[in-house]
Scaffold this motif. Structure first.
Motif, PDB file in Angstrom:
ATOM      1  N   SER A   1       0.835  -1.196   0.000  1.00 23.64           N
ATOM      2  CA  SER A   1       0.000   0.000   0.000  1.00 23.64           C
ATOM      3  C   SER A   1       0.873   1.251   0.000  1.00 23.64           C
ATOM      4  O   SER A   1       2.085   1.194   0.221  1.00 23.64           O
ATOM      5  CB  SER A   1      -0.894   0.022   1.247  1.00 23.64           C
ATOM      6  OG  SER A   1      -0.104   0.198   2.419  1.00 23.64           O
ATOM      7  N   VAL A   2       0.241   2.394  -0.209  1.00 21.94           N
ATOM      8  CA  VAL A   2       0.949   3.669  -0.179  1.00 21.94           C
ATOM      9  C   VAL A   2       1.553   3.902   1.202  1.00 21.94           C
ATOM     10  O   VAL A   2       2.708   4.323   1.336  1.00 21.94           O
ATOM     11  CB  VAL A   2       0.007   4.821  -0.558  1.00 21.94           C
ATOM     12  CG1 VAL A   2       0.647   6.177  -0.263  1.00 21.94           C
ATOM     13  CG2 VAL A   2      -0.383   4.728  -2.030  1.00 21.94           C
ATOM     14  N   GLY A   3       0.773   3.642   2.261  1.00 23.78           N
ATOM     15  CA  GLY A   3       1.283   3.839   3.608  1.00 23.78           C
ATOM     16  C   GLY A   3       2.511   3.004   3.892  1.00 23.78           C
ATOM     17  O   GLY A   3       3.480   3.478   4.520  1.00 23.78           O
ATOM     18  N   GLU A   4       2.499   1.759   3.441  1.00 21.89           N
ATOM     19  CA  GLU A   4       3.662   0.893   3.634  1.00 21.89           C
ATOM     20  C   GLU A   4       4.856   1.404   2.829  1.00 21.89           C
ATOM     21  O   GLU A   4       6.008   1.334   3.286  1.00 21.89           O
ATOM     22  CB  GLU A   4       3.311  -0.542   3.246  1.00 21.89           C
ATOM     23  CG  GLU A   4       2.353  -1.209   4.216  1.00 21.89           C
ATOM     24  CD  GLU A   4       1.811  -2.536   3.701  1.00 21.89           C
ATOM     25  OE1 GLU A   4       1.692  -3.474   4.502  1.00 21.89           O
ATOM     26  OE2 GLU A   4       1.503  -2.628   2.480  1.00 21.89           O
ATOM     27  N   ALA A   5       4.604   1.914   1.627  1.00 22.40           N
ATOM     28  CA  ALA A   5       5.691   2.451   0.811  1.00 22.40           C
ATOM     29  C   ALA A   5       6.361   3.621   1.508  1.00 22.40           C
ATOM     30  O   ALA A   5       7.592   3.741   1.520  1.00 22.40           O
ATOM     31  CB  ALA A   5       5.155   2.879  -0.556  1.00 22.40           C
ATOM     32  N   PHE A   6       5.573   4.506   2.105  1.00 18.69           N
ATOM     33  CA  PHE A   6       6.148   5.648   2.806  1.00 18.69           C
ATOM     34  C   PHE A   6       6.916   5.205   4.052  1.00 18.69           C
ATOM     35  O   PHE A   6       7.994   5.744   4.357  1.00 18.69           O
ATOM     36  CB  PHE A   6       5.055   6.646   3.195  1.00 18.69           C
ATOM     37  CG  PHE A   6       4.459   7.392   2.025  1.00 18.69           C
ATOM     38  CD1 PHE A   6       5.189   7.595   0.862  1.00 18.69           C
ATOM     39  CD2 PHE A   6       3.170   7.895   2.089  1.00 18.69           C
ATOM     40  CE1 PHE A   6       4.655   8.280  -0.223  1.00 18.69           C
ATOM     41  CE2 PHE A   6       2.620   8.594   1.021  1.00 18.69           C
ATOM     42  CZ  PHE A   6       3.360   8.788  -0.138  1.00 18.69           C
ATOM     43  N   ALA A   7       6.371   4.240   4.778  1.00 15.07           N
ATOM     44  CA  ALA A   7       7.096   3.721   5.947  1.00 15.07           C
ATOM     45  C   ALA A   7       8.417   3.101   5.528  1.00 15.07           C
ATOM     46  O   ALA A   7       9.439   3.253   6.215  1.00 15.07           O
ATOM     47  CB  ALA A   7       6.224   2.698   6.683  1.00 15.07           C
ATOM     48  N   ASN A   8       8.410   2.422   4.389  1.00 18.31           N
ATOM     49  CA  ASN A   8       9.647   1.821   3.885  1.00 18.31           C
ATOM     50  C   ASN A   8      10.665   2.894   3.504  1.00 18.31           C
ATOM     51  O   ASN A   8      11.874   2.733   3.708  1.00 18.31           O
ATOM     52  CB  ASN A   8       9.351   0.941   2.673  1.00 18.31           C
ATOM     53  CG  ASN A   8       8.621  -0.339   3.040  1.00 18.31           C
ATOM     54  OD1 ASN A   8       8.601  -0.736   4.211  1.00 18.31           O
ATOM     55  ND2 ASN A   8       8.005  -0.964   2.060  1.00 18.31           N
ATOM     56  N   THR A   9      10.186   3.989   2.922  1.00 18.05           N
ATOM     57  CA  THR A   9      11.091   5.092   2.569  1.00 18.05           C
ATOM     58  C   THR A   9      11.789   5.645   3.799  1.00 18.05           C
ATOM     59  O   THR A   9      13.011   5.855   3.800  1.00 18.05           O
ATOM     60  CB  THR A   9      10.309   6.202   1.847  1.00 18.05           C
ATOM     61  OG1 THR A   9      10.039   5.779   0.503  1.00 18.05           O
ATOM     62  CG2 THR A   9      11.096   7.507   1.791  1.00 18.05           C
TER      63      THR A   9
END
Length: 365
Positions: free
Chosen positions: A18-26
């Protein structure tokens, strides 16, 4: 010659994520990059791509800078074709006030009127000092795609025209320096923004306008081998030919980007990179980046080898020694002062691991 490594992150969305997971990964990757010794962490700007969440680099820069303490944080790059110079300066002035001395302002032309491009006449794949310089690939299909037109329709105000790129850069520099005057010769001051301690960069893919604007103004220049490998030599040569010393830079300063995947061994790295071909294909057909597939999911996609051959040929995939050798060759050929590495894998842990293996091997070399 040892040069520093930096990170370019797109906030990719893996298949099933998800988008939220992508940002957390960043944010997690930025913390890891700081531990590993990378110099900069840059955030890209892309729009209307289902598999890429990085659409607003300044917001992500704030999250990354707040989560780290030393690494420089920047944009790679702000798309000036749909922005005003003042909005850029105010946003980066805000970031500099919050995180003094750590902010890089990377400017991209993207969508503005095009100046002349250098035509080097090369139409065939070459290998120059161990570095693959592929044949140019026509991207006319993307520009004709309905999705591209939809992006322009949504990203710009109705009837708006992109400003001349050189003028945008000059206005940005003038507002930061406090020397800009309006068309009616009125003194204006950007608050926040004036006096900001930001490093201003220009990013470019060819030896055309971006390279010439950066060189003529004595700005550092980032050349995109990972985006347009066929023209990277034109880009760095055009920049150096146009360079004039400035108050901030006495000699040309070049950073060159590369797509990299490092694994435990070559076979493991190729498995991690399996989704790259369909992912690039989805971008180049104009459909927009798909969520990055894993090795199993990648096999379900059909893709045109001719459309992605240049990117596959120039992605550095292998164990740490293999990748370091190829990066060193790219550094030597382009006489790069820094290298900017971007890595996409399906699993976040593999992406962090790739950056760790590369940093360790590069430092040892």
């Amino acid at each position: 010659m040892s040069v520093p490594l930096s990170v370019l992150d797109l906030s990719p969305i893996p298949a099933g994520s998800s988008v939220g997971e992508a940002f957390a990964n960043t944010v997690d990757l930025a913390r890891a990059a700081e531990r590993f010794g990378y110099r900069r962490f840059w955030l890209a700007e892309h729009h209307l791509n289902p598999g890429v969440a990085g659409a607003v680099p300044t917001l992500l820069m704030q999250a990354v800078a707040a989560a780290t303490g030393r690494i420089r944080v920047g944009s790679g790059a702000v798309q000036t074709g749909h922005r005003t110079a003042l909005s850029v300066v105010e946003e980066f002035g805000t970031l500099d006030a919050l995180f003094p001395g750590r902010i890089d302002l990377g400017l991209g032309r993207s969508g503005g009127p095009k100046g002349p491009r250098r035509d080097n006449g090369h139409t065939e794949r070459r290998v120059v000092d161990g570095v693959v310089i592929p044949a140019p690939v026509s991207l006319a299909g993307i520009l004709r795609s309905p999705r591209f037109r939809a992006q322009l329709e949504l990203i710009r105000q109705p009837g708006a025209q992109a400003s001349d790129y050189a003028q945008v850069v000059d206005t940005v520099l003038g507002l930061i320096a406090g020397t800009h005057r309006s068309g009616e010769d009125v003194e204006v001051h950007a608050t926040p923004g004036e006096g900001a301690d930001v490093q201003t960069w220009v990013l470019g893919s060819s030896g055309g306008e971006s390279a010439e604007v950066a060189g003529a103004r004595g700005l550092p220049f980032a050349a995109n081998y990972h985006v347009s490998p066929a023209t990277v030599l034109d880009a760095v040569e055009g920049y150096r030919a146009a360079f004039r010393p400035s108050a901030g830079l006495e000699r040309p300063w070049v950073m060159v980007s590369a797509d990299v995947v490092v694994g435990r061994d070559d076979a493991h790295a190729r498995e991690l990179a399996a989704g790259y071909a369909p992912w690039v294909h989805s971008i180049r057909t104009g459909a927009g980046a798909i969520p990055f597939p894993d090795a199993t999911g990648a096999g379900a996609y059909e893709w045109d080898p001719d459309l992605v051959a240049d990117r596959l040929d120039t992605q550095f995939v292998g164990d740490a020694g293999t990748v370091v050798d190829r990066l060193a060759a790219l550094r030597d050929l382009t006489r790069a002062d820094e290298l900017l590495v971007t890595t996409i894998t399906h699993d976040h842990a593999d992406r962090v691991g790739s950056y760790r293996l590369l940093a360790d091997a590069w430092a040892a070399r």
